[in-house]
Design an enzyme around this catalytic site. Structure first.
Site, PDB file in Angstrom:
ATOM      1  N   GLY A  82       0.812  -1.216   0.000  1.00  0.00           N
ATOM      2  CA  GLY A  82       0.000   0.000   0.000  1.00  0.00           C
ATOM      3  C   GLY A  82       0.842   1.261   0.000  1.00  0.00           C
ATOM      4  O   GLY A  82       0.530   2.231  -0.706  1.00  0.00           O
ATOM      5  N   CYS A  83       1.898   1.255   0.775  1.00  0.00           N
ATOM      6  CA  CYS A  83       2.763   2.435   0.874  1.00  0.00           C
ATOM      7  C   CYS A  83       3.519   2.679  -0.430  1.00  0.00           C
ATOM      8  O   CYS A  83       3.720   3.828  -0.833  1.00  0.00           O
ATOM      9  CB  CYS A  83       3.721   2.291   2.048  1.00  0.00           C
ATOM     10  SG  CYS A  83       2.852   2.184   3.632  1.00  0.00           S
ATOM     11  N   THR A  84       3.916   1.616  -1.088  1.00  0.00           N
ATOM     12  CA  THR A  84       4.596   1.756  -2.374  1.00  0.00           C
ATOM     13  C   THR A  84       3.641   2.314  -3.415  1.00  0.00           C
ATOM     14  O   THR A  84       3.984   3.246  -4.160  1.00  0.00           O
ATOM     15  CB  THR A  84       5.177   0.396  -2.830  1.00  0.00           C
ATOM     16  OG1 THR A  84       6.100  -0.055  -1.838  1.00  0.00           O
ATOM     17  CG2 THR A  84       5.876   0.519  -4.169  1.00  0.00           C
TER      18      THR A  84
END
Length: 159
Positions: free
Chosen positions: A47-49
């Site tokens: 998700g962060c990527t």
């Protein structure tokens, strides 16, 4: 979570140089540019990527609207540099290893996973205008379409 109309807490944190030496970023030094400050849990997770890549993909649009995009997590500056290099990120990342800034913005929260509770960063975004006031807050962000929604809010700011 910090509220609309509040003064955004100032900070000076280590920042990525995206391939260069790490230095620091002071929020108030970015004025009068609006700032998109997005809080994310951890470098190089799915998700962060995706979120970082979405903000990177729209970086020129944010710049054209006069805004600076800054991602913040507890990861170290060295981890941020690796994350940026691995994915070709074009956003500034700052390191809040002690979670002080997260606490002041209200994004350092108790989380629960598989029956265990722990403290962590709630994925959130804060839009700060050129005077340092919070003009919009997105708590508990869902990544898909988020960067586009934030860009629309930046474009709607009075110039």
């Amino acid at each position: 979570m910090i509220g609309i109309g509040e003064t955004a807490p100032d900070f000076t944190l280590p920042r990525t140089a995206n391939g260069g030496d790490t230095d620091t970023l002071t929020l108030s030094a970015l004025r009068p540019a609006p700032v998109v400050l997005y809080f994310y849990p951890k470098d190089d997770t799915p998700g962060c990527t995706t979120e970082a890549l979405d903000f990177t993909r729209l970086a020129a649009d944010f710049a054209a609207a006069g805004a600076v995009v800054v991602g913040l997590s507890k990861d170290s500056p060295a981890k941020h540099e690796k994350f940026c290099a691995k994915h070709g990120l074009g956003v500034i990342l700052v390191s809040d290893e002690g979670a002080d800034t997260c606490e002041r913005y209200g994004t350092w929260v108790e989380k629960n996973m598989y029956g265990k509770t722990y403290m962590g960063i709630e994925r959130s975004t804060v839009l700060i205008d050129g005077t340092g006031r919070v003009v919009q807050v997105w708590p508990k962000v869902k990544v898909k379409g988020h960067a586009e929604e934030v860009l629309a809010a930046v474009r709607a700011l009075p110039r």
